[in-house]
Design an enzyme around this catalytic site. Structure first.
Site, PDB file in Angstrom:
ATOM      1  N   CYS A   1       0.829  -1.203   0.000  1.00 54.78           N
ATOM      2  CA  CYS A   1       0.000   0.000   0.000  1.00 54.78           C
ATOM      3  C   CYS A   1       0.867   1.257   0.000  1.00 54.78           C
ATOM      4  O   CYS A   1       1.589   1.499  -0.951  1.00 54.78           O
ATOM      5  CB  CYS A   1      -0.993  -0.054   1.156  1.00 54.78           C
TER       6      CYS A   1
ATOM      7  N   HIS B   1      -3.792  -5.303  -0.098  1.00 48.63           N
ATOM      8  CA  HIS B   1      -3.433  -5.854   1.204  1.00 48.63           C
ATOM      9  C   HIS B   1      -3.478  -7.377   1.197  1.00 48.63           C
ATOM     10  O   HIS B   1      -4.519  -7.975   1.437  1.00 48.63           O
ATOM     11  CB  HIS B   1      -4.378  -5.316   2.278  1.00 48.63           C
TER      12      HIS B   1
ATOM     13  N   GLU C   1      -2.367  -9.343   3.407  1.00 46.34           N
ATOM     14  CA  GLU C   1      -2.639  -9.867   4.760  1.00 46.34           C
ATOM     15  C   GLU C   1      -4.137  -9.937   5.033  1.00 46.34           C
ATOM     16  O   GLU C   1      -4.586 -10.685   5.888  1.00 46.34           O
ATOM     17  CB  GLU C   1      -1.943  -9.009   5.812  1.00 46.34           C
TER      18      GLU C   1
END
Length: 382
Positions: free
Chosen positions: A271, A355, A357
Site C-alpha cells: 500500500c 493488502h 494480509e
C-alpha cells in the site's frame, strides 16, 4: 432520545441523519468502502487517519466488536457514516456494540442517511472534504466549515499514527498452524536461522507482522522516521515497508531512507509502502478520483494470468505513464487499469498496492509473503 447529526460536503451537499457514538464535530476527507464485513478492521486501520468513512453495505454493527479483531492500538479515522446501525449484535465473540465502541474512542457516527446518494456523489465529484457534526446543525455554517477545512493532499499523516520506538514482534496468526512449507533454500526453519525482517511502520495493520511472523520470520518494528542507518544497525535480512495514511509525496524522510536501503537488502512494500518504493525509484504518484476501498477489488497478476480478489484501501497510485527503465508493473487493477504491483529489475525489491494480509479476507494473495521469504533466503547472484 434521538440525536441529530449532519454531514456537510465541500460541494454544498448536506445529509441529515441520526447520531451515534460520540458527540462533537470533525472534518476529514469523505470516502467510501464497499466491504460487506470487516467494519472493525476498517475502523482500526491507521490508513484511514484524516478521513470520514462511509460504508456502502446497508447494515453495520450486526456482529458487534471484540478485542481480537482490532488492527491497531485504536481508531484513527475521524467519522463513520452508515445507512443503518444494528443495535443488537449477534455473535458469541462480541464484547461491545458498535455504538459503545465509538463512544469509548470519541468517534462520531451518523446513520439513517442515503448512503447510495452520498457514494454516487463521491464517485462523480471525487473524494472531498466534509464536516460531520452533532453540535452545529446549521447547514450554511457546516458548508462553510467544509469548504475552509484543509484537504488531505499534501499532509504528512504518518507521524500521527506511527510508533515512536523500535519493538520486537512475536505474535503469529492464532488460527493457523505454522506454515513450515514456506521455508526454502538458505533457511532451515530453526529459530536461529529465521530471516530477520525490519518492518518500517508508517501506520501498519497488525495482521501484517502476524503474517511475517507466521511465514517464519523474526520481526522487529521500527518507526516510519527511521533512517537507513537506524535500520541497517538492526542487521536485517529484509526490509518491509508498511501501509499508512494519506499522501506519500510529503514524506521526504521515508523516500530518502528507502533510496539508501535499495540494493542493500531485499525490500517488500504494501500500500503506502509500495507508493514510497515507487517514489524512491523515480516513479510519479497521482491522486485517484475516489480511491479503491473494499474487500472485492479484482487484480490481474501479469506473471500468472490469474485474477486475485483483493482488499484495498488507498487514494493514491503509482503512475504508469513514465516508469523508470528498472521498474516494471506486476499487477493491474481490472476496474481502472491502475498499477497494483511493481518490481525493480536491478535490485531485490517489490511492492503491491493492495493488502495480501487481508483482515478480514480475502486470502488470494498470501503467496506474496512466501515470495518475500524466498527473496531473503535465496543467496544473491552477481
Amino acid at each position: 432520545m434521538t440525536r441529530i447529526a449532519k454531514l456537510a460536503l465541500a460541494d454544498g451537499t448536506v445529509f441529515t441523519g441520526t447520531a451515534f457514538g460520540a458527540e462533537g464535530e470533525v472534518y476529514g476527507e469523505v470516502v467510501f468502502n464497499t466491504s460487506m464485513t470487516g467494519y472493525q478492521e476498517i475502523l482500526t486501520d491507521p490508513s484511514y487517519c484524516g478521513q470520514i468513512v462511509t460504508m456502502t453495505y446497508p447494515l453495520i454493527g450486526n456482529y458487534g466488536i471484540n478485542a481480537e479483531d482490532s488492527e491497531s492500538r485504536g481508531i484513527f479515522l475521524r467519522g463513520f457514516v452508515i445507512r443503518e446501525l444494528s443495535p443488537v449484535p449477534s455473535n458469541y465473540r462480541s464484547e461491545l456494540t458498535l455504538d459503545e465502541y465509538l463512544k469509548q474512542n470519541s468517534i462520531i457516527g451518523i446513520e439513517g442517511i442515503d448512503t447510495r446518494a452520498l457514494v454516487r456523489r463521491i464517485r462523480v465529484q471525487g473524494a472531498m472534504t466534509g464536516v460531520l457534526s452533532t453540535t452545529d446543525l446549521d447547514d450554511d455554517s457546516l458548508i462553510a466549515k467544509a469548504q475552509s477545512s484543509p484537504e488531505l493532499v499534501g499532509q504528512d499523516l504518518v507521524q500521527q499514527v506511527m510508533p515512536t520506538e523500535n519493538a520486537d514482534w512475536s505474535e503469529g496468526l492464532n488460527t493457523l498452524a505454522r506454515p513450515t512449507a514456506l521455508f526454502s533454500a538458505g533457511c532451515d526453519g530453526n529459530d536461529a536461522e529465521r530471516p530477520h525482517v525490519v518492518a518500517i511502520d508508517y501506520g501498519m495493520k497488525l495482521n501484517i507482522p502476524r503474517h511475517l511472523q507466521e511465514s517464519g520470520c523474526k520481526v522487529t518494528i521500527a518507526p516510519g522516521t527511521s533512517t537507513a542507518e537506524d535500520i541497517l544497525a538492526l542487521n536485517p535480512d529484509g526490509i518491509f515497508l508498511s501501509n499508512g495514511p494519506g499522501d506519500p509525496r510529503p514524506l521526504d524522510y521515508a523516500t530518502k531512507t528507502i533510496q539508501d536501503l535499495l540494493g542493500k537488502k531485499p525490500v517488500f512494500g504494501i500500500c503506502l509502502g509500495m507508493q514510497l518504493l515507487g517514489l524512491a525509484s523515480g516513479c510519479d504518484i497521482f491522486k485517484l478520483r475516489f480511491g479503491h476501498r473494499g474487500a472485492n477489488q479484482p487484480v490481474l497478476n501479469k506473471a500468472t494470468g490469474r485474477v486475485e480478489i483483493t482488499t484495498q484501501n488507498h487514494g493514491f497510485a503509482v503512475s504508469t505513464d513514465s516508469l523508470p527503465d528498472n521498474v516494471e508493473v506486476t499487477h493491474i487493477n481490472l476496474n481502472d487499469q491502475t498499477a497494483e504491483g511493481i518490481r525493480l529489475t536491478d535490485v531485490p525489491a517489490f511492492g503491491v498496492q493492495y493488502h495480501p494480509e487481508a483482515a478480514a479476507g480475502p486470502h488470494d494473495s498470501h503467496y506474496l509473503f512466501k515470495e518475500f521469504f524466498d527473496m531473503m533466503c535465496t543467496p544473491a547472484t552477481s
